[in-house]
Design a protein around this motif. Sequence first.
Motif, PDB file in Angstrom:
ATOM      1  N   ASP A 228     -44.202  40.361  39.332  1.00 27.79           N
ATOM      2  CA  ASP A 228     -43.764  40.845  37.999  1.00 27.79           C
ATOM      3  C   ASP A 228     -43.722  39.558  37.120  1.00 27.79           C
ATOM      4  O   ASP A 228     -43.319  39.523  35.895  1.00 27.79           O
ATOM      5  N   ASP A 229     -44.485  38.414  37.644  1.00 29.38           N
ATOM      6  CA  ASP A 229     -44.394  37.220  36.762  1.00 29.38           C
ATOM      7  C   ASP A 229     -45.956  37.525  35.938  1.00 29.38           C
ATOM      8  O   ASP A 229     -47.155  37.728  36.393  1.00 29.38           O
ATOM      9  N   LEU A 230     -45.553  37.631  34.498  1.00 31.71           N
ATOM     10  CA  LEU A 230     -46.626  37.627  33.610  1.00 31.71           C
ATOM     11  C   LEU A 230     -46.588  36.557  32.333  1.00 31.71           C
ATOM     12  O   LEU A 230     -47.669  36.148  32.148  1.00 31.71           O
ATOM     13  N   PHE A 231     -45.335  36.545  32.128  1.00 26.40           N
ATOM     14  CA  PHE A 231     -45.291  35.448  30.917  1.00 26.40           C
ATOM     15  C   PHE A 231     -44.939  34.158  31.615  1.00 26.40           C
ATOM     16  O   PHE A 231     -44.099  34.061  32.316  1.00 26.40           O
ATOM     17  N   ARG A 232     -45.879  33.238  31.226  1.00 27.25           N
ATOM     18  CA  ARG A 232     -45.668  31.930  31.745  1.00 27.25           C
ATOM     19  C   ARG A 232     -44.288  31.179  31.535  1.00 27.25           C
ATOM     20  O   ARG A 232     -43.677  31.197  30.421  1.00 27.25           O
ATOM     21  N   GLU A 233     -43.771  30.303  32.388  1.00 31.27           N
ATOM     22  CA  GLU A 233     -42.410  29.679  32.123  1.00 31.27           C
ATOM     23  C   GLU A 233     -42.798  28.602  31.371  1.00 31.27           C
ATOM     24  O   GLU A 233     -44.112  27.861  31.500  1.00 31.27           O
ATOM     25  N   HIS A 234     -41.810  28.096  30.671  1.00 28.91           N
ATOM     26  CA  HIS A 234     -42.060  26.854  29.666  1.00 28.91           C
ATOM     27  C   HIS A 234     -42.739  25.628  30.469  1.00 28.91           C
ATOM     28  O   HIS A 234     -43.452  25.022  29.862  1.00 28.91           O
ATOM     29  N   GLU A 235     -42.244  25.331  31.648  1.00 25.95           N
ATOM     30  CA  GLU A 235     -42.660  24.078  32.239  1.00 25.95           C
ATOM     31  C   GLU A 235     -44.113  24.001  32.687  1.00 25.95           C
ATOM     32  O   GLU A 235     -44.613  22.637  33.053  1.00 25.95           O
ATOM     33  N   ASP A 236     -44.542  25.317  33.159  1.00 21.76           N
ATOM     34  CA  ASP A 236     -46.092  25.274  33.209  1.00 21.76           C
ATOM     35  C   ASP A 236     -47.269  25.906  32.237  1.00 21.76           C
ATOM     36  O   ASP A 236     -48.336  26.055  32.366  1.00 21.76           O
ATOM     37  N   ASP A 237     -46.446  25.887  31.086  1.00 25.94           N
ATOM     38  CA  ASP A 237     -47.404  26.442  29.965  1.00 25.94           C
ATOM     39  C   ASP A 237     -47.983  25.229  29.163  1.00 25.94           C
ATOM     40  O   ASP A 237     -47.180  24.918  28.107  1.00 25.94           O
ATOM     41  N   ILE A 238     -49.042  24.876  29.309  1.00 25.16           N
ATOM     42  CA  ILE A 238     -49.576  23.479  28.729  1.00 25.16           C
ATOM     43  C   ILE A 238     -50.144  23.931  27.323  1.00 25.16           C
ATOM     44  O   ILE A 238     -50.065  23.095  26.442  1.00 25.16           O
ATOM     45  N   ILE A 239     -50.496  25.161  27.079  1.00 27.77           N
ATOM     46  CA  ILE A 239     -50.934  25.391  25.836  1.00 27.77           C
ATOM     47  C   ILE A 239     -49.775  25.558  24.930  1.00 27.77           C
ATOM     48  O   ILE A 239     -50.178  25.019  23.767  1.00 27.77           O
ATOM     49  N   ARG A 240     -48.734  26.204  25.304  1.00 22.94           N
ATOM     50  CA  ARG A 240     -47.562  25.980  24.655  1.00 22.94           C
ATOM     51  C   ARG A 240     -47.001  24.709  24.275  1.00 22.94           C
ATOM     52  O   ARG A 240     -46.353  24.474  23.200  1.00 22.94           O
ATOM     53  N   ALA A 241     -46.892  23.927  25.266  1.00 26.66           N
ATOM     54  CA  ALA A 241     -46.534  22.517  25.163  1.00 26.66           C
ATOM     55  C   ALA A 241     -47.635  21.810  23.830  1.00 26.66           C
ATOM     56  O   ALA A 241     -47.114  20.825  22.972  1.00 26.66           O
ATOM     57  N   ALA A 242     -48.903  22.191  23.911  1.00 26.65           N
ATOM     58  CA  ALA A 242     -49.781  21.303  23.190  1.00 26.65           C
ATOM     59  C   ALA A 242     -49.385  21.851  21.796  1.00 26.65           C
ATOM     60  O   ALA A 242     -49.552  21.207  20.654  1.00 26.65           O
ATOM     61  N   LEU A 243     -48.974  23.216  21.446  1.00 23.19           N
ATOM     62  CA  LEU A 243     -48.773  23.734  20.176  1.00 23.19           C
ATOM     63  C   LEU A 243     -47.524  23.145  19.378  1.00 23.19           C
ATOM     64  O   LEU A 243     -47.623  22.898  18.248  1.00 23.19           O
ATOM     65  N   LYS A 244     -46.712  22.834  20.362  1.00 21.33           N
ATOM     66  CA  LYS A 244     -45.292  22.199  19.678  1.00 21.33           C
ATOM     67  C   LYS A 244     -45.698  20.825  19.003  1.00 21.33           C
ATOM     68  O   LYS A 244     -44.959  20.288  18.259  1.00 21.33           O
ATOM     69  N   GLU A 245     -46.891  20.059  19.771  1.00 23.45           N
ATOM     70  CA  GLU A 245     -47.190  18.736  19.189  1.00 23.45           C
ATOM     71  C   GLU A 245     -48.084  18.649  17.778  1.00 23.45           C
ATOM     72  O   GLU A 245     -48.444  17.915  17.188  1.00 23.45           O
ATOM     73  N   TRP A 246     -48.537  20.047  17.536  1.00 20.46           N
ATOM     74  CA  TRP A 246     -49.611  20.326  16.476  1.00 20.46           C
ATOM     75  C   TRP A 246     -49.080  20.758  15.326  1.00 20.46           C
ATOM     76  O   TRP A 246     -47.939  21.576  15.385  1.00 20.46           O
ATOM     77  N   SER A 247     -49.276  20.190  14.097  1.00 18.51           N
ATOM     78  CA  SER A 247     -49.208  20.958  12.974  1.00 18.51           C
ATOM     79  C   SER A 247     -50.217  21.243  12.075  1.00 18.51           C
ATOM     80  O   SER A 247     -51.309  20.448  12.308  1.00 18.51           O
ATOM     81  N   TYR A 248     -50.394  22.133  11.162  1.00 17.57           N
ATOM     82  CA  TYR A 248     -51.425  22.424  10.207  1.00 17.57           C
ATOM     83  C   TYR A 248     -51.464  21.378   9.399  1.00 17.57           C
ATOM     84  O   TYR A 248     -50.772  21.204   8.487  1.00 17.57           O
ATOM     85  N   ALA A 249     -52.666  20.948   9.072  1.00 16.53           N
ATOM     86  CA  ALA A 249     -53.071  19.939   8.248  1.00 16.53           C
ATOM     87  C   ALA A 249     -53.911  20.257   6.937  1.00 16.53           C
ATOM     88  O   ALA A 249     -54.560  19.534   6.148  1.00 16.53           O
ATOM     89  N   GLY A 250     -54.370  21.660   7.027  1.00 19.43           N
ATOM     90  CA  GLY A 250     -55.153  22.407   5.902  1.00 19.43           C
ATOM     91  C   GLY A 250     -56.821  22.014   6.449  1.00 19.43           C
ATOM     92  O   GLY A 250     -57.184  21.456   7.355  1.00 19.43           O
ATOM     93  N   ASP A 251     -57.545  22.187   5.000  1.00 13.96           N
ATOM     94  CA  ASP A 251     -58.876  21.698   5.175  1.00 13.96           C
ATOM     95  C   ASP A 251     -59.261  20.258   5.634  1.00 13.96           C
ATOM     96  O   ASP A 251     -58.573  19.315   5.326  1.00 13.96           O
TER      97      ASP A 251
END
Length: 251
Positions: A228-251
Amino acid sequence: MNVFAVEGLPEIEPGDDIAALVEDRVELGTDDVVCVASTIVSKAEGRQADLADFPAGDRARAIADTIGDIAGEQKDPRFAQAVLEESEELLLEAPFMLAVTRFGHITVNAGIDRSNVPDSDLLLLPEDPTASAQRLHDALDAPVIVTDTSGRPFRYGQRGVALGWAGMPAARDWRGRLDRDGREMGVTVQAVVDELAATANLVTGEGAGGTPVAVISDWEFGDFDGSDDLFREHEDDIIRAALKEWSYAGD
């Protein structure tokens, strides 16, 4: 396998018995899988809301202003407030709101819908789609998947995904089995509830068709270990971790 949409369902209202409405229109076998769009689950569970229910706070106003500037049009901060209140956290605030729902699904705008809601401004996702699926499973005596449509990273377009499920595992595990060359597979875990949700979406459609339930028959889970594991745990979700370090900078 065979897939068909259940025809003739009425507009769902708060308190309606979805299981009874389905049983009135189709005879189910215990091996059938019933895929139910989250929109009608939300309607039956009274998850309609109005923008007036979400007076905007400072953060919501700031998000709406930022997204409005990017889009070149005014955005309603009350909608941003609704997304914040329906989310565990926002992974992105711009150029759109990418939210983690309280049950673990990651989606744009916390999955809040503004279409096919005749008497309200908004339709929120079910609070606990797996609990919703369990209630339907208990009533129908068949596996149930509560589905939604969602965009995909790296691709255009949307496809059906599972939000909740009951009566079957979420995934089947191919690890330890051999491929055609005799090599042992070491990573493949097949998310069958998502694949069945996408299959159902082909016949239920997206617009004004009014067919939010599909039945999948002649499909078997097979002799696999289930998970029943479908949603990744925080500790092994590298995409989620990368998004937390990213911010929108516009064009």
